[in-house]
Each structure stands twice: as structure tokens, then as C-alpha cells.
Design an enzyme around this catalytic site. Structure first.
Site, PDB file in Angstrom:
ATOM      1  N   ASP A 178      18.609   2.621  -4.729  1.00  0.00           N
ATOM      2  CA  ASP A 178      19.694   2.168  -5.613  1.00  0.00           C
ATOM      3  C   ASP A 178      20.971   1.833  -4.863  1.00  0.00           C
ATOM      4  OD1 ASP A 178      20.067   5.042  -5.089  1.00  0.00           O
ATOM      5  OD2 ASP A 178      21.731   4.899  -6.513  1.00  0.00           O
ATOM      6  N   ASP A 235       0.827  -1.213   0.000  1.00  0.00           N
ATOM      7  CA  ASP A 235       0.000   0.000   0.000  1.00  0.00           C
ATOM      8  C   ASP A 235       0.854   1.253   0.000  1.00  0.00           C
ATOM      9  OD1 ASP A 235      -2.371  -1.567   0.279  1.00  0.00           O
ATOM     10  OD2 ASP A 235      -1.977  -1.729   2.433  1.00  0.00           O
ATOM     11  N   LYS A 276      18.876   7.719   6.673  1.00  0.00           N
ATOM     12  CA  LYS A 276      19.095   6.329   6.257  1.00  0.00           C
ATOM     13  C   LYS A 276      20.531   5.934   6.529  1.00  0.00           C
ATOM     14  CE  LYS A 276      17.841   7.429   2.059  1.00  0.00           C
ATOM     15  NZ  LYS A 276      17.545   7.392   0.615  1.00  0.00           N
TER      16      LYS A 276
END
Length: 297
Positions: free
Chosen positions: A248, A23, A223
Site C-alpha cells: 500500500d 507463482d 524494504k
């Protein structure tokens, strides 16, 4: 040793089943959606299709130099589907973390090493700040006495700063070294910063000066840490089992998803090659595809 065997999405049925499994999609930007100011082929169509299908899209980037408003202008210029609330940079994560996870008082402030992105997002959260562009001027030894401990500085927030200088290092060092209760926060620790043609030193390269000097380890809010994901999950009330991280880079994007118990999709239009993915022993995606733009086929 990672026991995941990445599945390549090839057929239309595989791609549709993949999309229907989630979702919410978290997308890195550089190398996934665009290269510099060029949208990768087919990506615009995929993003609009996901939006039409009712999927939640959140753009997640470690670049803290720009505010959400500045990022939104880029999305609009490139004709990409985005609202202000769809953009979640490490600057947003840092400001959200300070507001919701740090007990900061009304008369306290954050010393910022970084650009306008961090400052604007702190303001959005109602948090006072100092430093940033106000300290861009070089310093002389005669001015060293101007730098003094300040108990009102609750934390040092370190982000990407193209105007990094000794004045900023000295202030940040002083606040951290003189007060053990002053928090040491970093938007990310990416060692390199990608540009159109070359890679330059990133936030991680710069912050090591303070780490070495203060002998303190920063709390990283971008991150691949779970701190950033905790902010995202809380802010958007996401179901982790129905959320996929798309990126990536193995060591940031894919690790970010894995560290937070999310499924992951690696695209091969950025840093990581299929050979590097196969050779990685610790980090592997659940899925991979040549390009995000191929997801619509």
C-alpha cells in the site's frame, strides 16, 4: 521519470489473468491484509484461494518488534493462512543477513537496539546478541564509565524500540565509533510508525541520532532495499519473473518490488491514494486495485 502506466484490475478476466501470471506473492501486512487487528473485507477469502491454487505466499513486513512466532499467533487468531515459514519480517531479514552474508565468528555478538523480534530471530540463526531489553534501565552520568568499547561486538543492529534510551544510544555509539570494523545495520528506515489512530516516530527517525553522531550510514536490511529481497530470493529460491510484490506504500512496498525487478500491485486500502499514485513521477506500480479483497471477484 517512471514510464509505467499502472493497469487497474477491474474485470474477473483481468484479475484471473493477473493471478495466473505469478507463482509467488509477497504481501505487506498493515494496510493490505489488516488494519490493526481487523482483517480487511474479502482478504481472508483471497488468501485462502491463492493457497488452494498452489501459490506461494510470503508476508513481508518492516516491523521488527515481533518474532515470527508472535506474528504467527496473530495470523492464527485472525484465521489467516500462514505458517512460520511464510512470515518474513525485517527482523528475519536482519538475522538471515548476519548469518549468511556476514562472516561472524562464534565468539562475536550483535548489539541490538530493538525488541524481542530481532533477538529471537538472531537466536534462530545461532547468532549471539546483547543489549535490547537488558539495557532498558535509564543511565546516570555516574554510570558512563561502565560503557566501554568491545571488540567482540561485530555489529550494531538498530530496529524499532519503544524503550529507546540514552544508555542504548551511548553503547551503540561507542561500539560504532571505536571500531570501524563494527557493522552498522538497520532493520528499516521508516520515518513513521503507524498505530490505530495516529502515526508515531519510526525506526528511521530514531536512528538518525546515531547517523549524525557517528557520521556513518547504516546498511538497511528492510524494504525497500534489495538486501531484504536478496535474502528472500535465496531462502525461498524464487523466480523473480513469476513473483509479485503487493503493498500500500509507494516508497516502501512498490519501490521494494521495483528495486528488485519484480512486478507490483498497489492496493488503495492503506497509505497511498489513487491521486498520489498518479502524481508520483518516480515510482508507479504495474497494477492497482481498490482492495486486495476485490481480487476474488
Amino acid at each position: 521519470m517512471c514510464d509505467i502506466i499502472p493497469k487497474k484490475l477491474e474485470t474477473s478476466e483481468e484479475k484471473l489473468n493477473f493471478i495466473n501470471s505469478f507463482d509467488n506473492f509477497l504481501f505487506d501486512c498493515d494496510g493490505v491484509i489488516w488494519h490493526a487487528s481487523t482483517v480487511l473485507e474479502g482478504v481472508r477469502e483471497v488468501l485462502y484461494t491463492l493457497k488452494k491454487m498452489g501459490k506461494r505466499i510470503i508476508y513481508v513486513t518492516n516491523n521488527s518488534s515481533k518474532s515470527r512466532a508472535t506474528y504467527l499467533k496473530k495470523f492464527q487468531k485472525l484465521d489467516l493462512p500462514a505458517t512460520l515459514d511464510d512470515i518474513f519480517s525485517s527482523a528475519v531479514a536482519a538475522a538471515y543477513y548476519v548469518k549468511h552474508f556476514v562472516n561472524i565468528k562464534e565468539d562475536e555478538k550483535i548489539y541490538v537496539v530493538g525488541g524481542e523480534g530481532i533477538c529471537r530471530e538472531l537466536e534462530e540463526q545461532g547468532v549471539h546478541w546483547c543489549g535490547s531489553d537488558d539495557d532498558n534501565k535509564p543511565i546516570s552520568e555516574e554510570e558512563f564509565t561502565e560503557i566501554q568499547p568491545d571488540p567482540k561486538v561485530r555489529a550494531v543492529m538498530f530496529g524499532f524500540d519503544v524503550n529507546i534510551n540514552y544508555r542504548k544510544f551511548a553503547r551503540a555509539f561507542t561500539y560504532l565509533n571505536s571500531n570501524p570494523d563494527c557493522l552498522f545495520l538497520a532493520t528499516n528506515t521508516d520515518m513513521t510508525y503507524p498505530t490505530k489512530h495516529l502515526e508515531f516516530p519510526g525506526t528511521g527517525s530514531m536512528i538518525h541520532t546515531l547517523i549524525a553522531g557517528t557520521k556513518r550510514t547504516p546498511t538497511v536490511l528492510g524494504k525497500p532495499t534489495t538486501n531484504m529481497m536478496d535474502c528472500i530470493i535465496q531462502k525461498f529460491n524464487l523466480d523473480r519473473s513469476r513473483t509479485c510484490m503487493v503493498g500500500d506504500r509507494l516508497i516502501t512496498d512498490i519501490a521494494f518490488g521495483k528495486n528488485s525487478n519484480l512486478s507490483t500491485l498497489l492496493v488503495l486500502t492503506g497509505v497511498t491514494t489513487v491521486e498520489a499514485m498518479n502524481e508520483s513521477k518516480d515510482i508507479k506500480p504495474n497494477y492497482y486495485i481498490s482492495s486486495l479483497g476485490d481480487l476474488h471477484a
